[in-house]
Write an enzyme that holds these catalytic residues in place. Structure first.
Site, mmCIF file in Angstrom:
data_model
loop_
_atom_site.group_PDB
_atom_site.id
_atom_site.type_symbol
_atom_site.label_atom_id
_atom_site.label_comp_id
_atom_site.label_asym_id
_atom_site.label_seq_id
_atom_site.Cartn_x
_atom_site.Cartn_y
_atom_site.Cartn_z
ATOM 1 N N ASN A 252 -41.720 -61.873 11.239
ATOM 2 C CA ASN A 252 -41.682 -60.447 11.584
ATOM 3 C C ASN A 252 -40.485 -59.813 10.870
ATOM 4 O O ASN A 252 -39.352 -59.962 11.293
ATOM 5 C CB ASN A 252 -41.542 -60.300 13.114
ATOM 6 C CG ASN A 252 -41.443 -58.845 13.535
ATOM 7 O OD1 ASN A 252 -41.714 -57.937 12.746
ATOM 8 N ND2 ASN A 252 -41.062 -58.620 14.788
ATOM 9 N N LYS B 217 -39.844 -56.730 10.619
ATOM 10 C CA LYS B 217 -39.434 -55.478 11.279
ATOM 11 C C LYS B 217 -39.264 -54.357 10.242
ATOM 12 O O LYS B 217 -40.084 -54.235 9.339
ATOM 13 C CB LYS B 217 -38.165 -55.703 12.106
ATOM 14 C CG LYS B 217 -38.279 -56.916 13.034
ATOM 15 C CD LYS B 217 -37.157 -57.015 14.011
ATOM 16 C CE LYS B 217 -37.258 -58.332 14.762
ATOM 17 N NZ LYS B 217 -36.372 -58.403 15.907
ATOM 18 N N HIS C 111 -44.620 -55.914 20.967
ATOM 19 C CA HIS C 111 -43.282 -56.489 20.772
ATOM 20 C C HIS C 111 -42.296 -55.811 21.730
ATOM 21 O O HIS C 111 -42.437 -54.623 22.035
ATOM 22 C CB HIS C 111 -42.844 -56.279 19.319
ATOM 23 C CG HIS C 111 -41.624 -57.063 18.956
ATOM 24 N ND1 HIS C 111 -40.352 -56.634 19.272
ATOM 25 C CD2 HIS C 111 -41.469 -58.265 18.341
ATOM 26 C CE1 HIS C 111 -39.479 -57.531 18.846
ATOM 27 N NE2 HIS C 111 -40.130 -58.528 18.277
ATOM 28 N N GLU D 129 -39.471 -54.665 21.287
ATOM 29 C CA GLU D 129 -38.832 -53.460 20.729
ATOM 30 C C GLU D 129 -39.747 -52.245 20.896
ATOM 31 O O GLU D 129 -39.254 -51.118 21.022
ATOM 32 C CB GLU D 129 -38.472 -53.705 19.254
ATOM 33 C CG GLU D 129 -37.286 -54.660 19.131
ATOM 34 C CD GLU D 129 -37.206 -55.405 17.804
ATOM 35 O OE1 GLU D 129 -37.926 -55.059 16.856
ATOM 36 O OE2 GLU D 129 -36.407 -56.376 17.747
ATOM 37 N N GLU E 35 -41.596 -64.369 24.134
ATOM 38 C CA GLU E 35 -40.283 -64.020 23.595
ATOM 39 C C GLU E 35 -39.384 -63.503 24.720
ATOM 40 O O GLU E 35 -39.478 -62.325 25.090
ATOM 41 C CB GLU E 35 -40.421 -62.921 22.541
ATOM 42 C CG GLU E 35 -41.281 -63.296 21.364
ATOM 43 C CD GLU E 35 -40.911 -62.488 20.126
ATOM 44 O OE1 GLU E 35 -40.434 -63.093 19.153
ATOM 45 O OE2 GLU E 35 -41.051 -61.254 20.146
ATOM 46 N N SER F 240 -34.495 -66.009 18.380
ATOM 47 C CA SER F 240 -33.377 -66.721 17.751
ATOM 48 C C SER F 240 -33.767 -68.096 17.197
ATOM 49 O O SER F 240 -33.002 -69.050 17.246
ATOM 50 C CB SER F 240 -32.210 -66.861 18.737
ATOM 51 O OG SER F 240 -31.696 -65.578 19.051
HETATM 52 C C1 PEP Z 1 -38.554 -61.059 17.044
HETATM 53 O O1 PEP Z 1 -38.096 -59.960 16.794
HETATM 54 O O2 PEP Z 1 -39.739 -61.185 17.352
HETATM 55 C C2 PEP Z 1 -37.661 -62.220 16.974
HETATM 56 C C3 PEP Z 1 -38.084 -63.345 17.459
HETATM 57 O O3 PEP Z 1 -36.433 -61.994 16.396
HETATM 58 P P1 PEP Z 1 -35.294 -63.119 16.130
HETATM 59 O O4 PEP Z 1 -35.981 -64.320 15.524
HETATM 60 O O5 PEP Z 1 -34.340 -62.454 15.199
HETATM 61 O O6 PEP Z 1 -34.692 -63.449 17.461
#
Ligand code: PEP
Length: 226
Positions: free
Chosen positions: A8, A10, A85, A87, A154, A191
């Protein structure tokens, strides 16, 4: 075992040149299925075997300025689309809208990657986690065939924080979601990096990874996809 690894990107990178350069550096060969989800403006121009979108409109056509239809994605050959997501949920996206997006995608045979998560504190106990996930998934999957949906678990506190969940926790939740909702598979996101990715991929019920930050670092991402 073959799993699904989704990048992703973004709102990154900033230019088409950078996006093309980034995709070129990602290995085309992997034991896993790898999907790149660039910003929508770059999606038709980035070259990679499997591409996905980061969002879709709940409507298919009509007077909806600025929206991207599942039909548009389908005509570009897009196979996957992230939905819900955290966000976007933070921007006010509700389960009813997410459900409509899932319906639009499935109508065009695009596999949704439905993101669910919970809370802001690491300390929330397991029961609370499954309560929150259970109500998100029940609402999101109403009148949807769950076997056609991939879920990405997540935890909100793990996204972009450098504090991943433990692989054991991801496994427990993946087992809970698969057993209770009968979805196609459950990914873990939050992460993930080249140091911890294998510990998640080796969990039996974790069907793959959703990777944010580390997917913008080709060396790291190439290690993650093996
Ligand atoms: C995400 O935005 O879906 C995500 C998992 O970000 P990160 O891997 O940076 O934690």
């Amino acid at each position: 075992m073959n799993k699904l690894i989704v990048a992703n990107w973004k709102l990154n990178p900033l230019t088409l040149k950078e996006a093309e350069g980034l995709a070129e550096k990602i290995n085309q060969v992997s034991p896993h299925e790898v999907v790149l989800c660039p910003p929508i403006a770059f999606l038709p121009l980035v070259k990679y075997l499997h591409l996905g979108a980061q969002d879709v409109s709940p409507q298919v056509k009509g007077a909806y300025t600025g929206q991207i239809s599942a039909s548009h994605l389908s005509s570009l050959g897009v196979k996957y689309c992230i939905v819900g997501h955290s966000e976007r949920r933070t921007m006010g996206e509700r389960d009813e809208l997410i459900n409509q997006k899932l319906q639009a995608l499935l109508h065009f045979k695009i596999t949704p990657i439905l993101c669910v998560g919970y809370g802001t504190a690491v300390s929330q106990d397991e029961l609370e986690v499954t309560d929150v996930l259970g109500s998100q998934l029940t609402a999101d999957l109403e009148d949807i065939d769950p076997k056609k949906v991939i879920v990405a678990y997540e935890p909100v506190w793990a996204i972009g924080s450098g504090r991943p969940a433990t692989p054991e926790h991801a496994e427990q939740i993946a087992l809970y979601i698969t057993t209770k909702f009968g979805v196609k598979s459950v990914l873990y996101g939050g992460s993930v990096n080249s140091t911890n990715s294998e510990s998640f991929l080796s969990q039996h019920h974790v069907g793959g990874l959703l990777v944010g930050g580390a997917s913008l670092l080709p060396d790291d991402f190439n290690k993650i996809i093996g």
